[in-house]
Structure formats: C-alpha cells, structure tokens
Scaffold this active site. Sequence first.
Site, PDB file in Angstrom:
ATOM      1  N   GLU A   1      48.254  33.317   0.721  1.00 29.55           N
ATOM      2  CA  GLU A   1      48.712  32.379   1.245  1.00 29.55           C
ATOM      3  C   GLU A   1      49.596  31.384   0.785  1.00 29.55           C
ATOM      4  O   GLU A   1      50.494  30.700   1.353  1.00 29.55           O
ATOM      5  CB  GLU A   1      47.661  31.855   2.386  1.00 29.55           C
ATOM      6  CG  GLU A   1      47.848  30.905   3.639  1.00 29.55           C
ATOM      7  CD  GLU A   1      48.290  31.765   4.579  1.00 29.55           C
ATOM      8  OE1 GLU A   1      48.428  33.005   4.421  1.00 29.55           O
ATOM      9  OE2 GLU A   1      49.001  31.000   5.487  1.00 29.55           O
ATOM     10  N   ASP A   2      49.009  31.220  -0.318  1.00 24.42           N
ATOM     11  CA  ASP A   2      49.767  29.929  -1.160  1.00 24.42           C
ATOM     12  C   ASP A   2      50.573  30.173  -2.486  1.00 24.42           C
ATOM     13  O   ASP A   2      51.257  29.176  -2.901  1.00 24.42           O
ATOM     14  CB  ASP A   2      48.504  28.777  -1.581  1.00 24.42           C
ATOM     15  CG  ASP A   2      47.897  28.249  -0.356  1.00 24.42           C
ATOM     16  OD1 ASP A   2      48.483  28.368   0.754  1.00 24.42           O
ATOM     17  OD2 ASP A   2      46.871  27.906  -0.562  1.00 24.42           O
TER      18      ASP A   2
END
Length: 713
Positions: free
Chosen positions: A76-77
């Site tokens: 996600e990051d």
Amino acid sequence: MMRQVDLVERVTGYDPSADEGALNRAYVYAMKMHGSQTRASGDPYFSHPIEVAGILTELKLDHSSIITALLHDLVEDTDASLGDIESMFGRDIARLVDGVTKLTRLELQSEQTQHAENFRKLLLAMSEDIRVLLVKLADRVHNMRTLKFIKSADKRRRIARETMDIYAPLAERIGMQRFKDELLDLSFTELNPDARGSILTRLEFLQSQGEDLPNLIIDHLKRTLAKDGVEAWISGRRKTPYSIWNKMQHKNIAFEQLSDIMAFRVVVGSIEKCYHALGALHAQYPVVPGRFKDYISTPKPNGYRSLHTGLIGPERHRIEVQIRTRDMHDVAELGVAAHWKYKQSEIKVDGRQYRWLRELLDILDHASNPEEFIEHTKLEMFQDQVFCFTPKGDLIALPRGATPVDFAYAVHSEVGDTCVGAKVNGRILPLRAELGNGDQVEILTSRTQTPSPDWEKFVVSGKAKARIRRFVHMKEREQYSDLGRQILQKSFREEGYELSDKALGGVLKKFKADAPDDLFAAVGKGNMTAREVLVAVYPGVRDAAKRRNLWPFRGRTHANKAKSTALPIKGLIPGMAVHYARCCHPLPGERIVGIVTTGKGVTVHTIDCETLASFQDTPERWIDLAWDVIDTEETHTGRLHVMVANEPGSLGDLSTIIGKSQGNISNLKITSRSIDFFEMLVDVEVQDAKHLNDIVAALRAAPVVVSVEKARR
Ligand code: MN
C-alpha cells in the site's frame, strides 16, 4: 523500537522451528522499502510494522504471521509489489500480506454508511485465514496507541469510532479479551475523554482514601483456599475505565468500592481443582444468587471457559470471582491466538471450532440490512458534558458549564428546589460555581428554601431551567392574581357591589376562564380591565361607567374589544391578549402558532414565519393554536410582495384583478422602482388563506405581473 535480533530471538524463543533467515530478510526489507517515510509521531515509518510484529510475538504467533506483520504496509505504501513479496518470501506470505492489504484498502474508503458492508468484507477476508485478522488487529492496536499524534481531530474520532464499532467487537468475537479491552479503552480515551477522566479521578480518590481492598480480598481468598488444600494463583485485575463506564451506563449503577471495579481470578492446576475451589469458596462465603455460571461444561461460542460466581466476600464486600485453569486463562486472554501455543504446526484454523464465524457470514450474506447488524455494538457517546459524582458514587452527567444547582436538580427535583449550598470535593462552593469533571458534589438543602429567580441566570440544564421557570411563573401568577383581586375588589366596591367567587362564577365561561383566579391574573396583568368583568357580572352598571373613568388601564389590546372573546382561534389562554403578527399576517386556513410575551399577550404567527427563528431557544413561549371554523364574517389582512412591469396601466390592472377576486386593497407601498419594474407590498383584505391564494393565482396569470408571493416578514 524492537531491534532485529531481539525480535528474531523472541520468535525462536517460543517457536524453535521458526525460519530465522526469512524473519531477518523481512525486517531488513521493510526497513529498506519504507526508507525515510515518517509517521505522524515523527518516528521513522518502519518502526510501525516492527511494533506490530512485536505485539504479535506477545501472542506467540507463528513466524509467517510475524513476517506478514513486518511486510503488511509495503504494497500500500511503498514501491514493493505483491509479486516482489511472493518471489522473496513465497506464496503463503504473499497471500497473507495481500489479505491485510485488502483490509487496509477497505478501511481507507470506509465512511459511516460503508461500515457494515466493510465489516462483512472484513469477515470474509478473515475467514480465509484468521492470521490476516490477527495482523490487522495488531496493526489497529498500534495505530490506536499512537492515535494522539494525528493532528486532525475529525480523523482521530473517525478512527476511534471505527475501532469501537468494528475492531473491538471482532477482537471479542475471536476471544481476544486483551486486544478488545485495549482497543475499547483507547477509543474511549479519544471519543469521551471527559467521562474517562472522571472515572480515573474517582479511582484515584478511592485509592487516596487508603483502600487497599483488592490485596486484602486476594489474601483472604488465598487463605480460604489454602485451608481446603487448593493451591491457586489469584489476581485482582482492575477493570478498564471504559468497562466501568459501560457497566455504569448499562446497568445504571454506581461504583462505590474498589471491589466493584475488580475482577478476581483464581487460576488452579486442573479442571477438578476448579470445582474444588468453587466448593471451598461457597462453603466460606455467602453466595449471591443467580450469579453462578459454568462455562467449563458449556463453553461460550468463542471458546471461553471458566466458572463464574458472585460472593459476599471478605468484610462483606460483594465480589465477582472467575475460576479457571492456566490453559483456560490463556484462551480467555488471547482467544484464537492461544491455540498456536499448543498447535504450532497447525496453520489452518480448525473449521469446526470457528463454526460461529461461518454462521455469522451466512447471516450477513442473507441479512437485508447489514446496518442493523452492527447497530447493537454501537455505543451512545456523550459529548459536551461534564461528569460528576454523588457522595455515594453515582455518576451524574450534566451539560458543560453546569453548576451545583443543575446537579441538585439532576439528582431530584426536590433536592433542586430546596438546595442552599454545595460541597464540592469537600469544600463549600457558591451555587453558581462551575463544576468540573470528576467533582464529587454534596448538595446541602433546607426545608424552607424555594427556587430563586436568580438561579435561572446561571443554570444550564433543561431540567433545572424548566423547574425554576415553572416555580417563578407560579409565583408571578400568584402576584398577578393578588393584584387583580385587589383591583376588582376596588372597582366592585366603587359601584356598591361586593366581589365574590360566586358572583364571578356566572361569567367565567364568557371569558374562557376556568376559575376566578384566571380572571384575577388576567386583570392583574392588564390583559383585561376590571370594568369588563364588572359589566359582565352586573350589566346595569354599563351606563354609569360612561360617565366615570374607573380603572385607568391604557394600551388597549385586542382582548379589550367587545369582539375579543369571539376570536376565531382555538388554543388561546383565557384572558390573554391576542395580536396578529405584522411580519406574516396570518390568515384563516394557514397553520398558526402563538408566541407568548409576558405582560403583552399572545402574538399569532404563521408556522413558516421567519421571525419564529428568534424564538427557537424558548420553546416554553410557544403555544399551539388553530383557526376556529365558525368565523366567516370577519376579514383579515394578507400581505403580498408583488413585482409588476413598470408600464402604463399596470397598477390599474393590479387593482382590477384583486377587485374582481372580491379582495380589497387596504394599503399599498412601493418598496423599489426601477426603469423596468415596481416592487411593492400590497395589503389585501380577504376571508382566509384560500381567498388570498386565489388572488395570487389570478395575479400570476396577468401579463404585467412578474412575480407575486405572500410576504413572510
Ligand atoms: Mn499498518
């Protein structure tokens, strides 16, 4: 932040077969990929996955779960892809990381209305592998521990509410008491810091009273069991502020002693010893009926097992005791995670044991309204409040800014009416003092005290305001009534009559009064003259009156006119003066409401009148009114706001149309005039609202009229 070597050692400490190499690679990879990213706290971002992994080592989870925790935010990051993770750590880990990532995405798009739906998806994902949920819960625990660093209060509240509504109940469902308690308490801290602060203040207060009750009770229980040859490990765990508050809210009880806020746990060596210990305790202490529960023979759906009982314990304190084995204790604290401790080789969750989960999913799949499903887990939170205690420990919630008088009325109306002073935390404070969270308030009362009109200036709670106002009104009415009686007595005597209730009895109906007192009050207030009453009782004095000026009441109102008692309105207070509001010109047929002004009477407004907004805070001044159908003769004035084209004959057309519709223009005022248009207010005498509407419709049909509507202020 936990060092790499410490983390790996912890895992190999409880799981010697753990893949050390993979753990090391995951730690380094997460650190490298998160790089210089930082958290709201200012810490490097990679401290977060490492903390989450650390939390999971406390649950002694398998190395795959720990590695998943380390990698859980990468997709996600960071630039890392699921493919990268699969090639480095294998398909299993990639699948788990994917599961957590999906949950994170659900959370990112979650708004109020999405909650239940997300909850369902969350459960679906979880059912694939319970470890995904465990990583997610640990992730939430760490995020909640660091919630205070997030700057936006809205975001903090949203996260806290989501935690309370969704994650804490989930933790409970899988039996993870420890996660559940921490998540609830951290949410509570954010959502209701005042209530929590008050409870902590109360706990400190009790402790400062030198009550070492818990240890005293533990010693006592230990000795009792030892006498019977049962060796036990006993703990008295303080309930969290949230669970105390929750209990107080739901069971509507006070906490008086520390014994109320402790859960006593007796941990023994075997199942037989559990029942043995129970017998020993029941032999020694009186049993509280209805409290015994055998969750050993019939475990809870989430796997929880224990014996529960309630006793009148040492020093006659009512206590709750839970008796269990060490294994049962671990399951109670760690829930599903406890099973890894015993079956570390087993990765898949036993399908039968978590059948409730499947059943839950079935219900969700077939539920028409998923919102309903989580409704019962939501909690009513109180904001803008201050929480104080009675000397007995009852929690009283009051609006912020509340005073001892508010407190007194909240305890009981009688207490409020008769309060003369207050002791706050043992010190005498003025009645107008502002109360703070956690204050212990003792109200001093006196039988001879009555509510003071001054109190109304500083109380903030609705109950106190209403009680004081009622009392003040009653007093005022008594005064008006006394005055009215004197005035009437004087006028009657001047005409040679004696005032008596009997004499008035015959005219009460005429004035729509229930009792002579109503008439006295109306006369005292000046809403009605003594003369009117006198003439009604003795019609013969009428002529004589013309020659003399009796009671010189000026400012004649509607009620003074002969017609007044036949007003076509229902719901009026007997004898009170009535005016039609000049802002909205109410007409028969329109919905109306009355606003009471002391000494002035009632003003009738249409229900949609803009002026009413200024009376929103004084609902006690509103009275329900309705038009009475009998009246057909009387005309009423309606006011129209009209815009017509500025051309020859337009005003003539206007008056012709109104005249044809049986309306009569009583006043016309041009409010603005431009090259193209006139704007004006036109007062029209009409029968009722329908009549005015017909006129409006006729005007709208005329080519010269640009717009027309009823004036609202
Ligand atoms: Mn995370």
